[in-house]
Design an enzyme around this catalytic site. Structure first.
Site, mmCIF file in Angstrom:
data_model
loop_
_atom_site.group_PDB
_atom_site.id
_atom_site.type_symbol
_atom_site.label_atom_id
_atom_site.label_comp_id
_atom_site.label_asym_id
_atom_site.label_seq_id
_atom_site.Cartn_x
_atom_site.Cartn_y
_atom_site.Cartn_z
ATOM 1 N N ASN A 7 -12.672 -35.295 45.509
ATOM 2 C CA ASN A 7 -12.649 -34.434 44.514
ATOM 3 C C ASN A 7 -12.543 -35.184 43.091
ATOM 4 O OD1 ASN A 7 -12.213 -32.139 42.576
ATOM 5 N ND2 ASN A 7 -10.389 -31.314 43.512
ATOM 6 N N LYS A 14 -9.256 -37.419 43.343
ATOM 7 C CA LYS A 14 -8.306 -37.227 44.423
ATOM 8 C C LYS A 14 -9.072 -37.531 45.696
ATOM 9 C CE LYS A 14 -5.835 -33.581 42.146
ATOM 10 N NZ LYS A 14 -5.248 -32.195 42.103
ATOM 11 N N ARG A 91 -16.250 -32.209 46.640
ATOM 12 C CA ARG A 91 -15.884 -30.985 46.232
ATOM 13 C C ARG A 91 -16.677 -30.653 44.831
ATOM 14 N NH1 ARG A 91 -11.463 -28.609 41.872
ATOM 15 N NH2 ARG A 91 -11.936 -26.273 42.355
ATOM 16 N N HIS A 180 -12.682 -20.678 44.115
ATOM 17 C CA HIS A 180 -11.858 -20.802 45.088
ATOM 18 C C HIS A 180 -12.439 -20.445 46.542
ATOM 19 C CE1 HIS A 180 -8.664 -19.984 41.947
ATOM 20 N NE2 HIS A 180 -8.709 -21.309 42.065
ATOM 21 N N ARG A 241 -4.402 -18.843 31.780
ATOM 22 C CA ARG A 241 -5.699 -17.927 31.363
ATOM 23 C C ARG A 241 -5.145 -16.658 31.347
ATOM 24 N NH1 ARG A 241 -8.676 -20.872 36.364
ATOM 25 N NH2 ARG A 241 -8.867 -23.093 35.471
ATOM 26 N N GLU A 385 -8.451 -26.852 51.547
ATOM 27 C CA GLU A 385 -9.794 -26.719 51.349
ATOM 28 C C GLU A 385 -10.187 -28.376 51.686
ATOM 29 O OE1 GLU A 385 -10.146 -25.171 46.931
ATOM 30 O OE2 GLU A 385 -8.081 -25.499 47.179
#
Length: 405
Positions: A7, A14, A91, A180, A241, A385
């Site tokens: 990722n 990562k 990802r 997501h 957010r 994930e």
């Protein structure tokens, strides 16, 4: 087959290495502060102490080389050679309408990802740097891309279109994409597995609640609607957010406060949500602690946050004409006992009955936390994930190997 999952961000990377024989994690880690002379590499070989190194890593190719060095290191490595890495899965946040499922990296795939840079300017260019870095360091190794948006490509038009002139959709692809998706797909499959029921027969609402948060209506195994929109700003109130708001607030605030477009965008993405209302933190743990200590602003932030989650669950139950399973996942969803209780207490009209003792238990396993007579199975399902990315990469690599044989 060993699968390396990556990722890549603009200044971080990562990774997790899986042995797909039993889907075990051999090692994981991260590279932070890429582009600086004080980059931090953290490597965690399974069952052995963590290794941490500070060094100069100026770009992503060097970061990938350092990851491979760690994985094959004679003392703290888990592989004897990089040749033992059979495929790499990435990802990728935005797949637009071009990708309805995961795909093998080809020149055509990379071209399409580049076309989507405008829709995900903070993410897709960084993911592409990760892909090109692997190409440079591991030439010939199969790479796959797994998109956050792909799971939501099953949404009907009534769910994904905005009520604005259609020319904006046709010219600029302005629509709801959702995010997501990899997490929502994984936890819904895992929930069905734990319940021993076919996913195709279930109506689920999945709440991925972390610093970023989204709810998804999953009808018979497919995404029917989701709270995040063209960008991850829409929907639930989040750590920093705003989530849903009246769009007229944007030009009104720009005029009253003399803000630029960049400044108001920063306000809504980085200075709103829990942080804005509490005046304290974007971290739900700190908010909850302050609330119990009597902080009125923290209490208000918590109640607003939970209220919006509750509203989306009710809306999605209506959209699917029922609900069989309510899922909580991600950092807040998996760990906040008080948030789950607060949300479920307001959903008794759906037949939801929470077992408070089960809800209070801590576990890393997927579990049911509702009472036996609850009409809806309420579950906590830890997301993974990276495992889903590894599974998709494994499947695509085997298919490609069979085609080339």
């Amino acid at each position: 087959m060993n699968i390396l999952v990556i990722n890549a961000g603009s200044s971080s990377l990562k990774y997790q290495l899986y042995d797909m024989k039993d889907e075990s994690v051999l090692a994981s880690g991260r590279v932070e502060r890429i582009g600086m002379d004080s980059s931090i590499v953290t490597h965690e070989p399974e069952g052995r102490p963590e290794v941490r190194i500070v060094d100069e890593i100026l770009e992503h190719t060097s970061a990938i080389k350092r990851v491979l060095d760690m994985l094959t290191h004679p003392e703290h490595g888990v592989l004897s050679s990089v040749q033992e890495i059979d495929a790499v899965g990435h990802r990728v946040v935005h797949g637009g309408e071009a990708f309805k499922e995961s795909a093998v990296v080809t020149p055509e795939t990379k071209l399409e990802i580049r076309k989507l840079f405008d829709l995900a300017p903070l993410h897709n260019p960084a993911h592409m740097m990760g892909i090109t870095a692997v190409e440079a360091v591991l030439p010939g190794v199969t790479q796959a891309v797994v998109f956050d948006t792909a799971f939501h490509q099953t949404m009907p038009q009534q769910s994904y279109l905005y009520p604005v002139p259609m020319v904006l959709y046709k010219r600029h692809a302005i629509r709801r994409y959702g995010f997501h998706g990899t997490s929502h797909a994984y936890v819904s499959e895992r929930a069905a597995e734990v319940l021993g029921r076919p996913l195709e027969e279930l109506k689920l609402v999945s709440c991925h609640i972390g610093n970023g948060a989204s709810a998804t209506a999953i009808l018979h195994g497919k995404s029917f609607d989701t709270s995040m929109g063209m960008t991850p700003l829409e929907g639930l109130m989040m750590g920093t957010r705003s989530g849903d708001l009246d769009p007229a607030i944007v030009p009104y605030t720009m005029n009253k406060e003399d803000l630029t477009l960049s400044e108001v965008n920063s306000m809504l993405n980085k200075h709103s949500g829990l942080l804005a209302i509490s005046g304290l933190s974007s971290d739900m743990r700190e908010i909850t602690e302050a609330m119990f200590d009597g902080d009125k602003n923290a209490k208000l932030a918590f109640e607003m946050y939970a209220y919006r989650v509750k509203k989306y669950i009710g809306a999605y139950a209506a959209a699917m004409n029922g609900i069989d399973v309510l899922l909580f996942t991600a950092g807040v969803g998996e760990n906040s006992v008080v948030l789950r209780e607060h949300v479920c207490d307001g959903l008794t009209f759906l037949g939801i009955k929470l077992d408070k003792e089960l809800n209070a238990q801590r576990s890393k396993e997927a579990r049911v936390i509702s009472t036996p007579d609850s009409s809806v199975a309420v579950m906590v399902v830890p997301t993974n994930e990276e495992l889903l990315i590894a599974r998709d990469t494994f499947k695509l690599a085997r298919q490609r190997g069979a085609e080339q044989a």
